[in-house]
Scaffold this active site. Sequence first.
Site, PDB file in Angstrom:
ATOM      1  N   SER A   1       0.851  -1.178   0.000  1.00  0.00           N
ATOM      2  CA  SER A   1       0.000   0.000   0.000  1.00  0.00           C
ATOM      3  C   SER A   1       0.890   1.231   0.000  1.00  0.00           C
ATOM      4  O   SER A   1       2.048   1.179   0.454  1.00  0.00           O
ATOM      5  CB  SER A   1      -0.888   0.011   1.249  1.00  0.00           C
ATOM      6  OG  SER A   1      -1.520   1.265   1.436  1.00  0.00           O
TER       7      SER A   1
ATOM      8  N   TYR B   1      -1.492  -1.131  10.062  1.00  0.00           N
ATOM      9  CA  TYR B   1      -1.589  -1.362   8.622  1.00  0.00           C
ATOM     10  C   TYR B   1      -0.317  -0.896   7.916  1.00  0.00           C
ATOM     11  O   TYR B   1       0.261  -1.624   7.106  1.00  0.00           O
ATOM     12  CB  TYR B   1      -2.807  -0.623   8.074  1.00  0.00           C
ATOM     13  CG  TYR B   1      -3.072  -0.860   6.609  1.00  0.00           C
ATOM     14  CD1 TYR B   1      -3.632  -2.054   6.170  1.00  0.00           C
ATOM     15  CD2 TYR B   1      -2.774   0.121   5.656  1.00  0.00           C
ATOM     16  CE1 TYR B   1      -3.882  -2.279   4.822  1.00  0.00           C
ATOM     17  CE2 TYR B   1      -3.024  -0.087   4.309  1.00  0.00           C
ATOM     18  CZ  TYR B   1      -3.579  -1.283   3.893  1.00  0.00           C
ATOM     19  OH  TYR B   1      -3.827  -1.501   2.561  1.00  0.00           O
TER      20      TYR B   1
ATOM     21  N   ALA C   1       2.637  -0.491   9.272  1.00  0.00           N
ATOM     22  CA  ALA C   1       3.734  -1.357   9.703  1.00  0.00           C
ATOM     23  C   ALA C   1       3.727  -2.668   8.921  1.00  0.00           C
ATOM     24  O   ALA C   1       4.776  -3.158   8.485  1.00  0.00           O
ATOM     25  CB  ALA C   1       3.620  -1.631  11.199  1.00  0.00           C
ATOM     26  N   SER C   2       2.537  -3.221   8.729  1.00  0.00           N
ATOM     27  CA  SER C   2       2.439  -4.495   8.009  1.00  0.00           C
ATOM     28  C   SER C   2       2.833  -4.331   6.546  1.00  0.00           C
ATOM     29  O   SER C   2       3.559  -5.160   5.986  1.00  0.00           O
ATOM     30  CB  SER C   2       1.018  -5.065   8.120  1.00  0.00           C
ATOM     31  OG  SER C   2       0.072  -4.293   7.399  1.00  0.00           O
ATOM     32  N   LYS C   3       2.380  -3.259   5.917  1.00  0.00           N
ATOM     33  CA  LYS C   3       2.667  -3.075   4.497  1.00  0.00           C
ATOM     34  C   LYS C   3       4.113  -2.655   4.262  1.00  0.00           C
ATOM     35  O   LYS C   3       4.724  -3.031   3.254  1.00  0.00           O
ATOM     36  CB  LYS C   3       1.704  -2.054   3.901  1.00  0.00           C
ATOM     37  CG  LYS C   3       0.243  -2.528   3.893  1.00  0.00           C
ATOM     38  CD  LYS C   3       0.067  -3.857   3.180  1.00  0.00           C
ATOM     39  CE  LYS C   3      -1.389  -4.227   2.993  1.00  0.00           C
ATOM     40  NZ  LYS C   3      -1.583  -5.495   2.255  1.00  0.00           N
TER      41      LYS C   3
END
Length: 253
Positions: free
Chosen positions: A147, A160, A162-164
């Site tokens: 993203s 979100y 951090a995950s992407k």
Amino acid sequence: MSSERAAGTLDGRTIVVTGAGSGIGKATAQLAAAAGAYVVAVDIKNQDGTLSEILSAGGQGEAWTLDISDRDSWSSVVEGVLASRGKIDGLANVAGIVSDADALTTQTDEGWNKILGVNLRGAFLGMQSVIQPMLDAGAGKIVNVASTAGLIGMPNTLAYSASKGGVIAMSRQVAIEYAARNIRVNVVAPGVTQTAMLGDITEDLLSAVTAATPTGVLGTAEDVGNAIVFLLSPLSDQISGQVIPVDGAWTAQ
């Protein structure tokens, strides 16, 4: 790349698409099938409906229920696909989740773990599950969906983002590790895209986001799916370790 221009670019290839039940995953599965791929549509729900539409349009494929954050679930899918097809040529890791309470002071341990479990661990398990079949075949393409939130700061996207961001870093590492063995790993980073993930966004906010996008229009699931199909195809054989934003020039500002 429209479905017409993409026709034939994935002929004979077996492509696994996660998140295929809706949104970008569904569009990717349909576009890959239109490009000639045998599509393995996987999701926690609605994957059978996507497969039905693919078959009705003259495409080929199969559907599996998959919890992308669960190793055993991945093992079942990969073993089943290898039994039916004998190979996995490509993986599109599209599935992901968001939260409306994703800020530093509002995010919970449970919410943090859930978002990273699906978005980051899911991509990790997917790559780990398909890498050996790809190595055995001597080639493979992996596209992970991140993203623009993994590239620039955005409000209310703590876990979100951090995950992407993790997906981007992880993909680059795997791309380098397996480059000499003909495995290509790339990332597509959508901006604000017209899918159900937008939730109950107000018209005013939607208008503001659109106005802030240099192209003046928001992307569609098909826009992102076309980029993924390109990266899964032979047209991208010399591209690896790259992050391609599909964001209407948002991150170019």
